[in-house]
Design an enzyme around this catalytic site. Structure first.
Site, PDB file in Angstrom:
ATOM      1  N   LYS A  78       0.583  -1.611   0.203  1.00 23.29           N
ATOM      2  CA  LYS A  78      -0.082  -0.564   0.413  1.00 23.29           C
ATOM      3  C   LYS A  78       1.169   1.226   0.297  1.00 23.29           C
ATOM      4  O   LYS A  78       0.603   2.052  -0.303  1.00 23.29           O
ATOM      5  CB  LYS A  78      -1.449   0.228   1.221  1.00 23.29           C
ATOM      6  CG  LYS A  78      -0.278   0.391   2.698  1.00 23.29           C
ATOM      7  CD  LYS A  78      -1.600   0.396   3.626  1.00 23.29           C
ATOM      8  CE  LYS A  78      -1.190   0.382   4.831  1.00 23.29           C
ATOM      9  NZ  LYS A  78      -2.119   0.036   6.115  1.00 23.29           N
ATOM     10  N   ASP A  79       2.182   0.991   0.543  1.00 21.84           N
ATOM     11  CA  ASP A  79       2.984   1.933   0.446  1.00 21.84           C
ATOM     12  C   ASP A  79       4.372   2.956  -1.478  1.00 21.84           C
ATOM     13  O   ASP A  79       4.310   3.155  -1.881  1.00 21.84           O
ATOM     14  CB  ASP A  79       4.229   2.268   1.514  1.00 21.84           C
ATOM     15  CG  ASP A  79       3.803   2.436   2.327  1.00 21.84           C
ATOM     16  OD1 ASP A  79       3.234   2.510   3.474  1.00 21.84           O
ATOM     17  OD2 ASP A  79       4.825   1.423   3.560  1.00 21.84           O
ATOM     18  N   ARG A 125      -8.105   7.841   3.373  1.00 20.38           N
ATOM     19  CA  ARG A 125      -9.181   7.194   2.753  1.00 20.38           C
ATOM     20  C   ARG A 125     -10.633   6.903   4.262  1.00 20.38           C
ATOM     21  O   ARG A 125     -11.620   6.289   4.380  1.00 20.38           O
ATOM     22  CB  ARG A 125      -8.561   6.220   2.860  1.00 20.38           C
ATOM     23  CG  ARG A 125      -9.579   5.118   3.263  1.00 20.38           C
ATOM     24  CD  ARG A 125      -8.681   3.726   2.474  1.00 20.38           C
ATOM     25  NE  ARG A 125      -8.076   3.245   3.537  1.00 20.38           N
ATOM     26  CZ  ARG A 125      -8.297   2.353   4.602  1.00 20.38           C
ATOM     27  NH1 ARG A 125      -9.645   1.792   4.658  1.00 20.38           N
ATOM     28  NH2 ARG A 125      -7.223   2.200   5.695  1.00 20.38           N
ATOM     29  N   ARG A 126      -9.882   6.258   5.391  1.00 15.23           N
ATOM     30  CA  ARG A 126      -9.974   6.450   6.738  1.00 15.23           C
ATOM     31  C   ARG A 126     -10.938   7.519   7.386  1.00 15.23           C
ATOM     32  O   ARG A 126     -12.838   7.045   7.705  1.00 15.23           O
ATOM     33  CB  ARG A 126      -9.323   5.770   7.609  1.00 15.23           C
ATOM     34  CG  ARG A 126      -8.613   4.714   7.679  1.00 15.23           C
ATOM     35  CD  ARG A 126      -7.328   3.654   8.989  1.00 15.23           C
ATOM     36  NE  ARG A 126      -7.105   2.696   8.779  1.00 15.23           N
ATOM     37  CZ  ARG A 126      -5.587   2.205   8.676  1.00 15.23           C
ATOM     38  NH1 ARG A 126      -4.745   3.216   8.939  1.00 15.23           N
ATOM     39  NH2 ARG A 126      -5.090   0.999   8.307  1.00 15.23           N
ATOM     40  N   ARG A 155       0.694   9.920  13.533  1.00 15.90           N
ATOM     41  CA  ARG A 155       1.263   9.425  12.973  1.00 15.90           C
ATOM     42  C   ARG A 155       2.333   8.744  13.830  1.00 15.90           C
ATOM     43  O   ARG A 155       2.630   8.851  14.702  1.00 15.90           O
ATOM     44  CB  ARG A 155       2.359   9.830  11.498  1.00 15.90           C
ATOM     45  CG  ARG A 155       1.233  10.197  10.783  1.00 15.90           C
ATOM     46  CD  ARG A 155       2.391  11.241   9.323  1.00 15.90           C
ATOM     47  NE  ARG A 155       3.233  10.215   9.467  1.00 15.90           N
ATOM     48  CZ  ARG A 155       4.606  10.396   8.863  1.00 15.90           C
ATOM     49  NH1 ARG A 155       4.743  12.135   8.349  1.00 15.90           N
ATOM     50  NH2 ARG A 155       5.133   9.751   8.821  1.00 15.90           N
ATOM     51  N   ARG A 208       1.722   4.264  18.363  1.00 12.17           N
ATOM     52  CA  ARG A 208       0.363   5.298  18.668  1.00 12.17           C
ATOM     53  C   ARG A 208      -0.197   4.387  19.233  1.00 12.17           C
ATOM     54  O   ARG A 208      -1.260   4.633  19.965  1.00 12.17           O
ATOM     55  CB  ARG A 208      -0.454   4.508  16.772  1.00 12.17           C
ATOM     56  CG  ARG A 208       0.394   5.408  15.358  1.00 12.17           C
ATOM     57  CD  ARG A 208      -0.189   5.170  14.307  1.00 12.17           C
ATOM     58  NE  ARG A 208      -0.221   4.634  13.766  1.00 12.17           N
ATOM     59  CZ  ARG A 208       0.073   4.725  12.117  1.00 12.17           C
ATOM     60  NH1 ARG A 208      -0.925   4.241  11.544  1.00 12.17           N
ATOM     61  NH2 ARG A 208       0.961   5.137  11.341  1.00 12.17           N
ATOM     62  N   CYS A 222      -1.131   9.978  -1.492  1.00 19.66           N
ATOM     63  CA  CYS A 222      -1.521   9.879   0.061  1.00 19.66           C
ATOM     64  C   CYS A 222      -2.397  11.603  -0.180  1.00 19.66           C
ATOM     65  O   CYS A 222      -3.151  11.345   0.719  1.00 19.66           O
ATOM     66  CB  CYS A 222      -0.739  10.483   0.337  1.00 19.66           C
ATOM     67  SG  CYS A 222      -0.156   8.717   0.897  1.00 19.66           S
TER      68      CYS A 222
END
Length: 397
Positions: free
Chosen positions: A165-166, A213-214, A231, A237, A324
């Site tokens: 996904k990166d 997205r979230r 981040r 986190r 992004c």
């Protein structure tokens, strides 16, 4: 620059190959030094607490190779130079994925199980260095791959292990991504020490997330929530969450699974509630174009079902020119002998979400066509002001 970790897991005595030699050869054997395997430590990366530490393999001891038994000398061949240099980021999750790759190479290729045949090279990326700004503000896609690409092209590493996904939809010239490992669970996990479900969050609750997205999907369903930039690696986190910095956060369950940290997941969200990021849960391995040795290794590791699904999603992303800065989500998977696809694009505030779905033949070519067609459809359907809002907020279309 990169920091390297030589793979020093030597073969256990029960697996060492005996080398039968003549008496004359025995006379000179005393001058030969080899690595003899210590007992396997069996250490694994553990993350049962928010303070995570990766257990690194200990170096094998050198002993004189003239140890003999009934006319045979047991040795473990030592490789002077690594056959494969594995490039990775240095986060605990990235290292877990690099070790997984290392172990698969050892399992499938006896020559790579020899001591010193594999080396892990840790490379710090821009995304690792800048943690106080949203990814969209410091360059979007490529922040976690660019330095690895450079190291691959200049020969410091032979393969690069990525969270797919990166990885941008374009690859630097001279590189190829021929291998994906079996995909993990694609879903997101809701994590909170105060609440058991998203529906329990009160108005104004703070949601820690760096993912647009979230954010957009959450605000679409729960518009009174407040999303704040959040981040750092998984461990940091979770620590911030436990310290009360935010009320909840969302993380890919794939990462928690790979680091044995699923005890932190309050609830796993169905894809109908939170559609995953393109390629979420997939690990990709890149090498130089035309490097036949590495291509041979990676062909053995490739999981084609994962590659078909992920490349379908990436074709969707490419058709939308996604970055992004753009809330985009997609999931392609095999159902029976068919490919099922669902994708969406959203406004940053979540007030508008455009969705599409497809079903087609399960094949690489069909998946590429389905993803591209779905992306083109949504780009055509989206109103002009929708794209204007994205551009005004820093979108890259």
């Amino acid at each position: 620059s990169c920091r390297t970790r030589r793979d020093t897991h030597a073969r256990s005595p029960s697996r060492q190959r005996p080398v039968h030699i003549t008496m004359a050869a025995m006379m000179s054997a005393a001058a030969v030094s080899a690595r003899v395997a210590p007992a396997a430590s069996g250490k694994k990366m553990s993350a049962r607490s928010s303070s995570f530490s990766a257990a690194m393999p200990k170096a094998a001891k050198r002993v004189n190779a003239s140890v003999k038994s009934r006319g045979a000398m047991r040795v473990v061949a030592e490789v002077d130079e690594p056959i494969v240099k594995i490039g990775t980021r240095g986060s605990p999750l990235a290292l877990a994925q690099a070790y997984m790759t290392r172990d698969l190479l050892k399992k499938n290729f006896p020559e790579l199980a020899e001591d010193g045949a594999l080396e892990i090279c840790i490379i710090k990326t821009t995304g690792d260095k800048v943690l106080d700004q949203p990814l969209a503000d410091i360059g979007g896609k490529g922040l976690f791959t660019r330095e690895l690409d450079v190291a691959l092209l200049d020969g410091r590493i032979d393969i690069a292990v990525h969270s797919m996904k990166d990885v941008p939809t374009y690859l630097p010239e001279g590189t190829i991504l021929p291998c994906m490992l079996p995909r993990e669970d694609v879903r997101d996990a809701f994590i909170s020490v105060k609440y058991d479900d998203l529906s329990e969050l009160p108005d104004g609750a703070l949601v820690g997330t760096a993912s647009l997205r979230r954010q957009s999907q959450l605000l679409n369903k729960f518009p009174t929530l407040e999303c704040v930039n959040f981040r750092g690696n998984v461990q940091s986190r979770i620590r911030k969450l436990q310290e009360g910095v935010v009320d909840c956060t969302l993380l890919a369950i794939a990462g928690l699974n790979r680091m044995d940290m699923t005890q932190h997941a309050t609830k796993i969200l169905d894809t109908d509630v939170m559609l995953p990021a393109v390629a979420q849960g997939a690990i990709g391995i890149a090498c130089r174009t035309g490097d036949e040795k590495q291509l041979g290794f990676l062909a053995e590791l490739n999981h084609e079902e994962t590659r078909i699904g992920v490349e379908c999603e990436r074709a969707f992303l490419a058709a939308l020119d996604g970055s992004c800065r753009t809330p985009i989500a997609a999931h392609a998977h095999k159902v029976g002998d068919k490919l099922e696809f669902r994708g969406l694009i959203a406004s940053l505030d979540g007030k508008e979400i455009l969705e599409t779905s497809r079903e087609g033949e399960w094949s690489f070519e069909s998946g590429q066509a389905i993803g591209a067609d779905a992306g083109a459809e949504l780009k055509t359907k989206a109103p002009a002001e929708f794209f204007a809002m994205l551009i005004e907020n820093g979108g890259n279309w």
